[in-house]
Design an enzyme around this catalytic site. Structure first.
Site: not given
Ligand code: 3HC
Length: 295
Positions: A141, A153, A191
């Site tokens: 996961h 995971e 989750n």
């Molecule tokens: N794809 C690839 N890379 C991405 C991206 C994407 N969609 N969005 C952002 N990035 C990269 C950027 O290029 C940047 O890379 P760098 O540091 O090498 O330059 C880095 O991530 C940081 O991006 P930003 O500076 O533009 O933006 P943030 O600092 O706001 O970070 C984020 C964006 C990493 C998405 C951050 O907001 C974050 O960690 N959010 C929480 C995400 C989270 O909780 N995910 C889990 C969701 S639950 C899940 O997935 C489980 C499922 O079962 C539901």
């Protein structure tokens, strides 16, 4: 322990394309399959866009990008998985569709191939039990965005052999990820704790505690979370969140896993978050604003 050389990824959506990207980036020949050419093209475009951005930021060399893209083999045909040592399923959260897929994979893949599911909430035990290889089946996961989030995971059920689990765990590490070991239970670790939190945020809004941006701001600044719960829900997709709640509530019959009425209505209305342009926020402008549905 047999080596993994060739990886299959089924599904090129948000998760599948991310998994294919990190797999190819880590040096694995990676076959990625979709059911329609349009979906496949969109998944490949997402991968190249992310890799191009990394090159532009000088986090990745152009030659490395080209090598990773060269290791990706997009296809519409499951027969191209014949040589895969590991196949990771990342299709829609539909038990019937997953059973059907693993049945078809059993026909084309070699004996020793390991099957894995990226399901966020379905039972690994149930998926494994209907395949021809319950001992060679695990959950892998990943978290969104897959190229950024370091957690995987690795889920074992009662039937998973130690060798299969170890291979899957080592594979996750070889992607540069930091895996954790979980037993099969609905929602696994993350989750199980994250979903009730996201649902509680919706309930807090429904009962008038604060506005959506203020609840988001509260959790960002009060807890240091990178995104508040509404931004995160839109990011994950309200359709995905709604489906997960259905599966978790069905399993545990606990109110904390039940969908709040607002989530159900937004799901039904097609307000699925970023992927549809509108969820709790509207993403059509330069900056997200609260969407018309929840104004
Ligand atoms: N794809 C690839 N890379 C991405 C991206 C994407 N969609 N969005 C952002 N990035 C990269 C950027 O290029 C940047 O890379 P760098 O540091 O090498 O330059 C880095 O991530 C940081 O991006 P930003 O500076 O533009 O933006 P943030 O600092 O706001 O970070 C984020 C964006 C990493 C998405 C951050 O907001 C974050 O960690 N959010 C929480 C995400 C989270 O909780 N995910 C889990 C969701 S639950 C899940 O997935 C489980 C499922 O079962 C539901």
């Amino acid at each position: 322990m047999a080596e993994i050389r060739r990886v299959g990824v089924v599904g090129a959506g948000l998760m599948g394309s991310g998994i294919a990207q990190v797999s190819a980036g880590a040096g694995y020949e990676t076959v990625v399959r979709e059911v329609e050419q349009g979906f496949l093209d969109r998944g490949m475009a997402r991968i190249t866009k992310t890799l191009d951005r990394a090159v532009a930021k000088e986090k990745l060399g152009a030659a490395e990008r080209d090598a990773a893209v060269g290791r990706l083999h997009p296809t519409l045909d499951l027969a191209d998985f014949t040589e895969c040592d590991l196949v990771i399923e990342a299709i829609t959260e539909n038990l019937g569709a997953k059973h059907e897929l693993f049945g078809a994979l059993g026909e084309v893949c070699g004996e020793s191939a390991v099957f894995a599911s990226n399901t966020s909430s379905l039972s690994i035990t149930e998926l494994a039990a209907r395949t021809d290889r319950p001992d060679r089946f695990v959950g892998l996961h990943f978290f969104s965005p897959v190229p950024v989030m370091s957690l995987v995971e690795v889920i074992r059920c009662g039937q998973t052999s130690d060798e299969t689990f170890d291979r899957a765990f080592a594979f996750a590490e070889s992607l540069g990820k930091s895996p954790i070991a979980c037993r099969d239970n609905t929602g696994f670790v993350v989750n199980r704790l994250l979903v009730p939190y996201m649902l509680d945020a919706i309930r807090a809004y429904e009962s008038g505690v604060a506005s959506i941006p203020d609840i988001d701001k509260g959790l960002r600044l009060g807890c240091g979370y990178p995104m508040g719960p509404f931004t995160l829900s839109d990011f994950v997709g309200l359709d995905t969140l709604y489906h997960i709640t259905g599966i978790m509530y069905e399993e545990y019959k606990e109110a904390r896993f039940a969908s709040p009425p607002l989530l159900r209505r937004m799901y039904l209305a097609g307000y699925h978050g970023r992927k549809t342009g509108k969820g709790f926020y509207d993403y059509s402008g330069d900056e997200p604003v609260v969407s018309d549905f929840v104004k």
